[in-house]
Design a protein around this motif. Structure first.
Motif, PDB file in Angstrom:
ATOM      1  N   LYS A 141     -12.338  11.850  -1.938  1.00 48.31           N
ATOM      2  CA  LYS A 141     -11.359  12.656  -1.204  1.00 48.31           C
ATOM      3  C   LYS A 141     -10.617  11.815  -0.175  1.00 48.31           C
ATOM      4  CE  LYS A 141     -10.959  16.703   1.821  1.00 48.31           C
ATOM      5  NZ  LYS A 141     -11.696  17.799   2.507  1.00 48.31           N
ATOM      6  N   VAL A 142     -11.356  11.041   0.603  1.00 47.44           N
ATOM      7  CA  VAL A 142     -10.730  10.187   1.627  1.00 47.44           C
ATOM      8  C   VAL A 142      -9.841   9.139   0.970  1.00 47.44           C
ATOM      9  CG1 VAL A 142     -11.208   8.468   3.420  1.00 47.44           C
ATOM     10  CG2 VAL A 142     -12.555  10.576   3.324  1.00 47.44           C
ATOM     11  N   GLY A 143     -10.302   8.588  -0.156  1.00 48.03           N
ATOM     12  CA  GLY A 143      -9.506   7.587  -0.871  1.00 48.03           C
ATOM     13  C   GLY A 143      -8.202   8.152  -1.399  1.00 48.03           C
ATOM     14  N   ARG A 144      -8.261   9.364  -1.960  1.00 50.34           N
ATOM     15  CA  ARG A 144      -7.023  10.005  -2.457  1.00 50.34           C
ATOM     16  C   ARG A 144      -6.041  10.243  -1.316  1.00 50.34           C
ATOM     17  NH1 ARG A 144     -10.764  13.068  -5.504  1.00 50.34           N
ATOM     18  NH2 ARG A 144     -10.638  14.769  -3.989  1.00 50.34           N
ATOM     19  N   GLU A 145      -6.552  10.688  -0.179  1.00 51.40           N
ATOM     20  CA  GLU A 145      -5.671  10.967   0.961  1.00 51.40           C
ATOM     21  C   GLU A 145      -5.054   9.675   1.501  1.00 51.40           C
ATOM     22  OE1 GLU A 145      -3.393  12.940   3.556  1.00 51.40           O
ATOM     23  OE2 GLU A 145      -4.555  13.775   1.890  1.00 51.40           O
ATOM     24  N   ALA A 146      -5.833   8.604   1.535  1.00 49.50           N
ATOM     25  CA  ALA A 146      -5.302   7.309   1.984  1.00 49.50           C
ATOM     26  C   ALA A 146      -4.194   6.842   1.051  1.00 49.50           C
ATOM     27  CB  ALA A 146      -6.427   6.274   2.042  1.00 49.50           C
ATOM     28  N   HIS A 147      -4.397   7.047  -0.249  1.00 45.30           N
ATOM     29  CA  HIS A 147      -3.379   6.650  -1.225  1.00 45.30           C
ATOM     30  C   HIS A 147      -2.099   7.465  -1.032  1.00 45.30           C
ATOM     31  CE1 HIS A 147      -2.317   4.678  -5.102  1.00 45.30           C
ATOM     32  NE2 HIS A 147      -1.481   5.706  -5.164  1.00 45.30           N
ATOM     33  N   ARG A 148      -2.259   8.789  -0.859  1.00 38.46           N
ATOM     34  CA  ARG A 148      -1.081   9.640  -0.641  1.00 38.46           C
ATOM     35  C   ARG A 148      -0.348   9.247   0.637  1.00 38.46           C
ATOM     36  NH1 ARG A 148      -4.287  13.992  -2.987  1.00 38.46           N
ATOM     37  NH2 ARG A 148      -5.197  14.431  -0.948  1.00 38.46           N
ATOM     38  N   THR A 149      -1.103   8.927   1.671  1.00 39.19           N
ATOM     39  CA  THR A 149      -0.500   8.509   2.937  1.00 39.19           C
ATOM     40  C   THR A 149       0.302   7.225   2.752  1.00 39.19           C
ATOM     41  OG1 THR A 149      -2.271   9.530   4.236  1.00 39.19           O
ATOM     42  CG2 THR A 149      -0.988   7.814   5.309  1.00 39.19           C
ATOM     43  N   ALA A 150      -0.273   6.265   2.035  1.00 35.65           N
ATOM     44  CA  ALA A 150       0.405   4.996   1.797  1.00 35.65           C
ATOM     45  C   ALA A 150       1.699   5.197   1.017  1.00 35.65           C
ATOM     46  CB  ALA A 150      -0.521   4.035   1.051  1.00 35.65           C
ATOM     47  N   VAL A 151       1.632   6.000  -0.019  1.00 35.04           N
ATOM     48  CA  VAL A 151       2.815   6.263  -0.852  1.00 35.04           C
ATOM     49  C   VAL A 151       3.906   6.928  -0.032  1.00 35.04           C
ATOM     50  CG1 VAL A 151       3.688   7.647  -2.786  1.00 35.04           C
ATOM     51  CG2 VAL A 151       1.562   6.358  -3.032  1.00 35.04           C
ATOM     52  N   ALA A 152       3.530   7.893   0.793  1.00 35.72           N
ATOM     53  CA  ALA A 152       4.519   8.611   1.602  1.00 35.72           C
ATOM     54  C   ALA A 152       5.158   7.691   2.640  1.00 35.72           C
ATOM     55  CB  ALA A 152       3.859   9.803   2.295  1.00 35.72           C
ATOM     56  N   LEU A 153       4.353   6.898   3.344  1.00 32.63           N
ATOM     57  CA  LEU A 153       4.897   6.014   4.374  1.00 32.63           C
ATOM     58  C   LEU A 153       5.799   4.939   3.783  1.00 32.63           C
ATOM     59  CD1 LEU A 153       1.815   5.471   6.729  1.00 32.63           C
ATOM     60  CD2 LEU A 153       3.881   6.766   7.239  1.00 32.63           C
ATOM     61  N   LEU A 154       5.400   4.423   2.629  1.00 34.11           N
ATOM     62  CA  LEU A 154       6.184   3.364   1.989  1.00 34.11           C
ATOM     63  C   LEU A 154       7.362   3.912   1.192  1.00 34.11           C
ATOM     64  CD1 LEU A 154       3.181   1.215   0.708  1.00 34.11           C
ATOM     65  CD2 LEU A 154       4.817   0.540   2.489  1.00 34.11           C
TER      66      LEU A 154
END
Length: 207
Positions: A141-154
Motif C-alpha cells: 500500500k505504501v509503495g503504491r502511494e509513493a509511486h502515485r505521488t512520484a508520477v503526479a509530482l513529475l
C-alpha cells in the motif's frame, strides 16, 4: 458571602481527547521502533513515551502488532502528504531544478526515522507469522502511494514506454540510498546521485 468559584474553561470533548491520545501513541511508536527496534519496542515503552497509561494504549490498539502497523501507516501517510505539499512551491515545469527538488523529496521518504522504523518492522515480519501478512500488505500500500505521488509530482505519462519503469527505478534507488544511510552519513554521495537521477528523469520526460 461564600467564596466565588472560578469559572472553568470548556472541557475538551472526549472524542478530541481520544484522537489526541491515539496520535501521541502513533508518533511515539514510530520513534521507539526507529530507535529501539522491534525487540525493544513494547506497548509499555510506547505508552510511557506518549505520556499515557498502558491501559489507554491497549484501549486504542488491542495488540502490539495493531499499534506498530498502524503507526507506520499513519506516519507514512503524513510524510507522503508533506511531499505532495512541495508541489505548491516548485520552480516552473520543465526545469531541471524542479525535477531535482522532486527527486530529493522522494529520496527523503526513505532516509528518515520513518524508513528506519519500517525497516525494523519488515525484519520482524520476516520471522513472525502474525506480522508477515499485515506488513506485506502495508508495504504494498505504501509503495503504491509513493509511486502515485512520484508520477503526479513529475507529471509523468506512464503510457510512454519506459516511463513507469524509470519512476519505479527511481523509488528503488531511493530505498537503496535509505539503506546505505542507516550505518553512515551518506549525504555527499546521495546528493550526487540525486543530481544525476534528476538529469535522467528530466531528459526522459522531455522526450
Amino acid at each position: 458571602m461564600g467564596a466565588v468559584t472560578p469559572a472553568r474553561g470548556p472541557k475538551q470533548p472526549q472524542q478530541e481527547r481520544s484522537r489526541a491520545t491515539r496520535l501521541k501513541l502513533l508518533e511515539a511508536a514510530v520513534s521507539c521502533l526507529a530507535e529501539r527496534g522491534w525487540s525493544g519496542s513494547t506497548v509499555s515503552v510506547v505508552a510511557e513515551r506518549a505520556g499515557v497509561s498502558r491501559g489507554a494504549a491497549q484501549h486504542h490498539f488491542r495488540t502490539r502488532e495493531d499499534l506498530f502497523t498502524a503507526a507506520v501507516e499513519h506516519v507514512a501517510e503524513k510524510r507522503q502528504g508533506a511531499v505532495k505539499a512541495v508541489a505548491r512551491n516548485l520552480p516552473p515545469a520543465g526545469s531541471v531544478a524542479r525535477t531535482w527538488i522532486i527527486v530529493e523529496e522522494l529520496v527523503g521518504l526513505y532516509t528518515g526515522p520513518l524508513f528506519r522504523a519500517a525497516l525494523h518492522l519488515w525484519v520482524a515480519a520476516s520471522d513472525e507469522d502474525q506480522l508477515r501478512d499485515r506488513v506485506t500488505a502495508l508495504e504494498a500500500k505504501v509503495g503504491r502511494e509513493a509511486h502515485r505521488t512520484a508520477v503526479a509530482l513529475l507529471d509523468a505519462d506512464e503510457a510512454v514506454p519506459g516511463v513507469r519503469e524509470t519512476v519505479q527505478g527511481l523509488l528503488d534507488m531511493a530505498r537503496g540510498l535509505g539503506l546505505a544511510n542507516l550505518l553512515t552519513d551518506d549525504t555527499a554521495r546521495r546528493d550526487r546521485v540525486v543530481e544525476q537521477w534528476a538529469k535522467i528523469i528530466d531528459g526522459l520526460l522531455a522526450e
